[in-house]
Design an enzyme around this catalytic site. Structure first.
Site, PDB file in Angstrom:
ATOM      1  N   HIS A 162      -4.379   2.941  -6.939  1.00 21.79           N
ATOM      2  CA  HIS A 162      -5.565   2.622  -6.146  1.00 21.79           C
ATOM      3  C   HIS A 162      -6.806   2.433  -7.025  1.00 21.79           C
ATOM      4  O   HIS A 162      -7.707   1.666  -6.669  1.00 21.79           O
ATOM      5  CB  HIS A 162      -5.800   3.690  -5.079  1.00 21.79           C
ATOM      6  CG  HIS A 162      -5.019   3.453  -3.830  1.00 21.79           C
ATOM      7  ND1 HIS A 162      -3.679   3.768  -3.718  1.00 21.79           N
ATOM      8  CD2 HIS A 162      -5.369   2.882  -2.646  1.00 21.79           C
ATOM      9  CE1 HIS A 162      -3.243   3.418  -2.521  1.00 21.79           C
ATOM     10  NE2 HIS A 162      -4.253   2.878  -1.849  1.00 21.79           N
TER      11      HIS A 162
ATOM     12  N   ASP B 137       0.838  -1.198   0.000  1.00 21.52           N
ATOM     13  CA  ASP B 137       0.000   0.000   0.000  1.00 21.52           C
ATOM     14  C   ASP B 137       0.876   1.252   0.000  1.00 21.52           C
ATOM     15  O   ASP B 137       0.640   2.200  -0.760  1.00 21.52           O
ATOM     16  CB  ASP B 137      -0.907  -0.028   1.225  1.00 21.52           C
ATOM     17  CG  ASP B 137      -2.098   0.909   1.112  1.00 21.52           C
ATOM     18  OD1 ASP B 137      -2.446   1.314  -0.019  1.00 21.52           O
ATOM     19  OD2 ASP B 137      -2.694   1.235   2.152  1.00 21.52           O
TER      20      ASP B 137
ATOM     21  N   HIS C  45      -6.565  -1.089  -8.076  1.00 21.55           N
ATOM     22  CA  HIS C  45      -6.998  -1.923  -6.944  1.00 21.55           C
ATOM     23  C   HIS C  45      -8.518  -2.005  -6.901  1.00 21.55           C
ATOM     24  O   HIS C  45      -9.098  -3.079  -6.732  1.00 21.55           O
ATOM     25  CB  HIS C  45      -6.476  -1.367  -5.621  1.00 21.55           C
ATOM     26  CG  HIS C  45      -7.231  -1.887  -4.432  1.00 21.55           C
ATOM     27  ND1 HIS C  45      -8.411  -1.316  -3.980  1.00 21.55           N
ATOM     28  CD2 HIS C  45      -7.001  -2.945  -3.611  1.00 21.55           C
ATOM     29  CE1 HIS C  45      -8.873  -1.996  -2.953  1.00 21.55           C
ATOM     30  NE2 HIS C  45      -8.028  -2.986  -2.703  1.00 21.55           N
TER      31      HIS C  45
ATOM     32  N   HIS D 170      -5.568  -5.630   0.781  1.00 22.22           N
ATOM     33  CA  HIS D 170      -5.609  -4.363   0.038  1.00 22.22           C
ATOM     34  C   HIS D 170      -4.245  -4.018  -0.551  1.00 22.22           C
ATOM     35  O   HIS D 170      -4.112  -3.757  -1.755  1.00 22.22           O
ATOM     36  CB  HIS D 170      -6.086  -3.252   0.995  1.00 22.22           C
ATOM     37  CG  HIS D 170      -5.986  -1.870   0.445  1.00 22.22           C
ATOM     38  ND1 HIS D 170      -6.973  -1.298  -0.329  1.00 22.22           N
ATOM     39  CD2 HIS D 170      -5.017  -0.930   0.567  1.00 22.22           C
ATOM     40  CE1 HIS D 170      -6.621  -0.059  -0.656  1.00 22.22           C
ATOM     41  NE2 HIS D 170      -5.443   0.185  -0.134  1.00 22.22           N
TER      42      HIS D 170
END
Length: 366
Positions: free
Chosen positions: A254, A171, A257, A271
């Site tokens: 992101h 992340d 993602h 995540h």
């Protein structure tokens, strides 16, 4: 538009700090509503109870139901109101943090975040990622301020499974590259302004800290010890990435993602594991320097982050499925629009397949 940087009112990190939760939280209220998992409660209640002695602070525990969705946020807010608590404390991982922040926002009460893992940069942000009840990304809830306090007990975090710290590195890995993309496009950040110099510097420091400390921190945590490299990575995953992404801005990684959450095979991944692959996809979209891409792939492979679709659990690659990921990533409600050039679903599809090919190539080379 003004340049704005956001951060928690107070960030506390150290060994054994969990026992000081009640004394630190006394600045915000006297009745703590602690949202955590049943297993998390078993791990943290003894230390919290020890620190509660001699104070006037009351503590009420509530079990988290597993998903940061509006159903759960409304349930938690109602339970806190019924318990007459004046501070919400989210103890655990990213979805607990986001639920606690959202519930506190709707109730208008302070929120304290206590990570027991360093798997995401959620603790410091003024943001909750809202999913459907089934776990598919729905929207971002932008909050008016960061948490009132973030408290990190590094003894607790370092005893968590190594995969969680590694996910946090995935992340955090995106932070610098997404902030750089936003800097190039002059896009707004997540707190309603433009980047500050400090935000960009924190994002770059986050990346440098991961490269310098990531492997040694992984090895230390695998052996259940908290070394200085672990302390550094915890700060990078939690604070540097949290401030860096929010005040620097989000872009491609992101959004990729979020598109991947629609693929059932990826639901078993954390995540940060999906964000790491999203970072590689963003770099391919940008046609980034080969040396930079090699550095990112080498880091991911060294710490065990996925660099291929197979690593994400997608064993059989279907064109229509990957195109659906690309279309979702390009949603006007997401952050691919912050890239410094126009991006179409076809571009994202090609970048995903290109990133997968690069990942397979370097994995075989190593």
């Amino acid at each position: 538009m003004a340049a704005i940087i956001g951060s928690p009112s107070r960030y506390i990190q150290g060994k054994g700090e969990l026992k000081n939760l009640c004394s630190h939280a006394a600045n915000y209220g006297k009745s703590l509503f602690v949202l955590t998992s049943p297993s998390g409660k078993k791990r943290v209640e003894p230390a919290i109870s020890e620190g509660q002695k001699g104070t006037e602070t009351a503590v009420v525990y509530e079990a988290f139901n597993g998903e940061c969705c509006m159903t759960e946020i409304n349930r938690v807010a109602a339970a806190c109101r019924a318990a007459n608590c004046d501070v919400i404390v989210g103890v655990g991982g990213g979805k607990i943090h986001d639920t606690a922040k959202a519930a506190a926002y709707y109730l208008g009460v302070p929120v304290v975040i206590v990570p027991t893992i360093a798997s995401t940069d959620a603790p410091c942000s003024a943001l909750s990622v809202i999913y459907t009840d089934e776990g598919v990304f729905e929207r971002y809830l932008f909050l008016p301020s960061s948490p009132n306090m973030v408290l990190v007990d590094t003894d607790v975090v370092s005893r968590a499974p190594a995969r969680l710290l590694i996910s946090g590195m995935g992340d955090a890995l995106a932070t610098y590259f997404e902030a750089r993309a936003c800097q190039r496009s002059n896009a707004g950040n997540c707190v309603g302004g433009k980047q500050t110099l400090a935000a960009m510097s924190l994002a770059k420091l986050c990346y440098d800290t991961l490269l310098e400390n990531g492997v040694s921190a992984m090895l230390a945590v695998e052996n259940k010890v908290c070394t200085k490299s672990v302390e550094n990575v915890i700060e990078a995953n939690t604070y540097l990435s949290g401030i860096g992404f929010e005040s620097g801005g989000l872009a491609g990684a992101h959004a990729i993602h979020n598109g991947l959450t629609a693929v059932e095979e990826t639901h078993s991944l954390y995540h940060g594991e999906k964000v790491a692959f999203g970072t590689l996809v963003q770099l391919v979209l940008e046609n980034a320097d080969t040396e930079e891409i090699e550095t990112v792939i080498d880091f991911c492979i060294s710490v065990g982050l996925p660099v291929t679709l197979a690593g994400l659990g997608i064993k059989e690659v279907k064109e229509e499925q990957i195109m659906e990921v690309a279309k979702l990533a390009c949603s006007p409600d997401d952050t691919l629009g912050n890239m410094p050039f126009e991006v179409t679903p076809e571009d994202v599809y090609a970048a995903i397949m290109g990133a997968d090919a690069l990942g397979r190539y370097y994995t075989e080379e190593m």
